[in-house]
Design a protein around this motif. Sequence first.
Motif, PDB file in Angstrom:
ATOM      1  N   ALA A 100      27.651  40.972  42.288  1.00  8.10           N
ATOM      2  CA  ALA A 100      26.332  41.476  42.667  1.00  8.10           C
ATOM      3  C   ALA A 100      26.427  42.500  43.790  1.00  8.10           C
ATOM      4  O   ALA A 100      25.720  43.520  43.786  1.00  8.10           O
ATOM      5  CB  ALA A 100      25.423  40.315  43.079  1.00  8.10           C
ATOM      6  N   ASP A 127      27.688  45.824  42.434  1.00  5.86           N
ATOM      7  CA  ASP A 127      26.633  46.571  41.736  1.00  5.86           C
ATOM      8  C   ASP A 127      25.784  47.377  42.721  1.00  5.86           C
ATOM      9  O   ASP A 127      25.459  48.546  42.460  1.00  5.86           O
ATOM     10  CB  ASP A 127      25.740  45.603  40.951  1.00  5.86           C
ATOM     11  CG  ASP A 127      26.416  45.067  39.701  1.00  5.86           C
ATOM     12  OD1 ASP A 127      27.433  45.641  39.284  1.00  5.86           O
ATOM     13  OD2 ASP A 127      25.918  44.053  39.151  1.00  5.86           O
ATOM     14  N   ARG A 147      21.056  32.311  40.624  1.00  4.33           N
ATOM     15  CA  ARG A 147      21.495  33.679  40.330  1.00  4.33           C
ATOM     16  C   ARG A 147      20.514  34.708  40.883  1.00  4.33           C
ATOM     17  O   ARG A 147      20.928  35.756  41.414  1.00  4.33           O
ATOM     18  CB  ARG A 147      21.641  33.845  38.820  1.00  4.33           C
ATOM     19  CG  ARG A 147      22.180  35.180  38.346  1.00  4.33           C
ATOM     20  CD  ARG A 147      23.636  35.351  38.707  1.00  4.33           C
ATOM     21  NE  ARG A 147      23.843  36.088  39.952  1.00  4.33           N
ATOM     22  CZ  ARG A 147      24.969  36.098  40.618  1.00  4.33           C
ATOM     23  NH1 ARG A 147      26.008  35.412  40.188  1.00  4.33           N
ATOM     24  NH2 ARG A 147      25.089  36.787  41.731  1.00  4.33           N
ATOM     25  N   ALA A 186      22.374  39.968  47.788  1.00  4.11           N
ATOM     26  CA  ALA A 186      23.356  41.055  47.691  1.00  4.11           C
ATOM     27  C   ALA A 186      22.744  42.350  48.211  1.00  4.11           C
ATOM     28  O   ALA A 186      23.415  43.132  48.899  1.00  4.11           O
ATOM     29  CB  ALA A 186      23.819  41.226  46.241  1.00  4.11           C
ATOM     30  N   ASN A 219      30.084  36.396  46.165  1.00  4.71           N
ATOM     31  CA  ASN A 219      29.008  37.122  45.488  1.00  4.71           C
ATOM     32  C   ASN A 219      29.472  38.527  45.108  1.00  4.71           C
ATOM     33  O   ASN A 219      28.694  39.482  45.101  1.00  4.71           O
ATOM     34  CB  ASN A 219      27.774  37.194  46.406  1.00  4.71           C
ATOM     35  CG  ASN A 219      26.491  37.434  45.648  1.00  4.71           C
ATOM     36  OD1 ASN A 219      26.391  37.167  44.453  1.00  4.71           O
ATOM     37  ND2 ASN A 219      25.478  37.947  46.337  1.00  4.71           N
ATOM     38  N   ASP A 268      21.137  35.051  44.568  1.00  7.18           N
ATOM     39  CA  ASP A 268      22.351  35.799  44.906  1.00  7.18           C
ATOM     40  C   ASP A 268      22.174  37.298  44.683  1.00  7.18           C
ATOM     41  O   ASP A 268      22.688  38.120  45.456  1.00  7.18           O
ATOM     42  CB  ASP A 268      23.528  35.281  44.085  1.00  7.18           C
ATOM     43  CG  ASP A 268      23.954  33.878  44.509  1.00  7.18           C
ATOM     44  OD1 ASP A 268      23.367  33.338  45.469  1.00  7.18           O
ATOM     45  OD2 ASP A 268      24.872  33.335  43.873  1.00  7.18           O
ATOM     46  N   ASP A 269      21.455  37.662  43.623  1.00 12.96           N
ATOM     47  CA  ASP A 269      21.186  39.080  43.384  1.00 12.96           C
ATOM     48  C   ASP A 269      20.336  39.667  44.505  1.00 12.96           C
ATOM     49  O   ASP A 269      20.548  40.808  44.936  1.00 12.96           O
ATOM     50  CB  ASP A 269      20.479  39.267  42.039  1.00 12.96           C
ATOM     51  CG  ASP A 269      21.400  39.012  40.855  1.00 12.96           C
ATOM     52  OD1 ASP A 269      22.633  39.005  41.041  1.00 12.96           O
ATOM     53  OD2 ASP A 269      20.885  38.825  39.739  1.00 12.96           O
TER      54      ASP A 269
END
Length: 314
Positions: free
Chosen positions: A232, A235, A169, A176, A229, A172-173
């Motif tokens: 993320a 966001d 995670r 992004a 994804n 992936d953040d």
Amino acid sequence: MTLRTLAVVGTGLIGTSVAMAARLRGVTVYLSDRDESAVRAAAVLGAGRPEPAPSPVDLAVLAVPPSQIAPVLAELQSRGLALSYTDVASVKAHAEREILDTAPEPSRYIGGHPLAGRERSGPLAARAELFQGRPWVLTPTRLTSRAAFGRALDLIDLCGAVPRVMRARAHDDAVALTSHAPHLVASLMAARLGEGPAEAAQLAGQGLRDTTRIARGDSRLWSDIVESNAAAVADILTRLQEDLASIVAALYDLADPERGRELSGKSRHTLVDLLDRGVAGVGELDEPRPNVPRPDGPRLSGRLPGQAVPCRPQ
């Protein structure tokens, strides 16, 4: 632990580049792809043998889109293709959850992502040196075996990359922000060129070319990446949208001669503040990356997510 045999499933840019790097180090590589022409092209480049492996290989590298990692892994493990498995997809968390639920032998798998690429795609764009000095993220699960971890580290070493370990995670953040949202922003900017005046392209300088270069990427692959994804990336784009709304309002204020001096001053401050924040952000990219050695000896505990891996598990 030393890799002697490798299977590369997916002979696009990244898969073929991995195969070429491994071949240069004496590894026997077996190539496969749903597109037979891609396999033939990779073989002509010397990336490996366009045939099935006669026995289980040391490591299989899945170079397929993020949404295909889990089903392809399950199919390959059911066939007994390899002793260990990894992938090179740029999104990890979704596939990891699916693999833990569906893979026949999840302990033999470790997620991977080499942070290297080109705006061109396909095997003819592949380069054996593509990964030299580049970060290569590994995302082990709670079930990942030491053997899978070690073989993945061997592959990274063969390719000349720098290993890093992260939670799926957290990875992936991070991408992004550093890869997936920037690709969409580049595409948005490049799309405007088709709607601009005919003279615009003739006036384009290197800055615009640098900004839009990555928009040339394979649209189907990038659609799969962004969808995998999506939360993320959304966001990041939401925060960009908020900044963009502030800048648009400031620019309209500055363009209106009827606005008072005080309001224009606030709008000018908004504009300058964004530009200053951009300068500071680019400075983050200029920080040198450490060249991390890999002394022998296991040291798999006590490592923070994102910390470079300084060792080889045994």
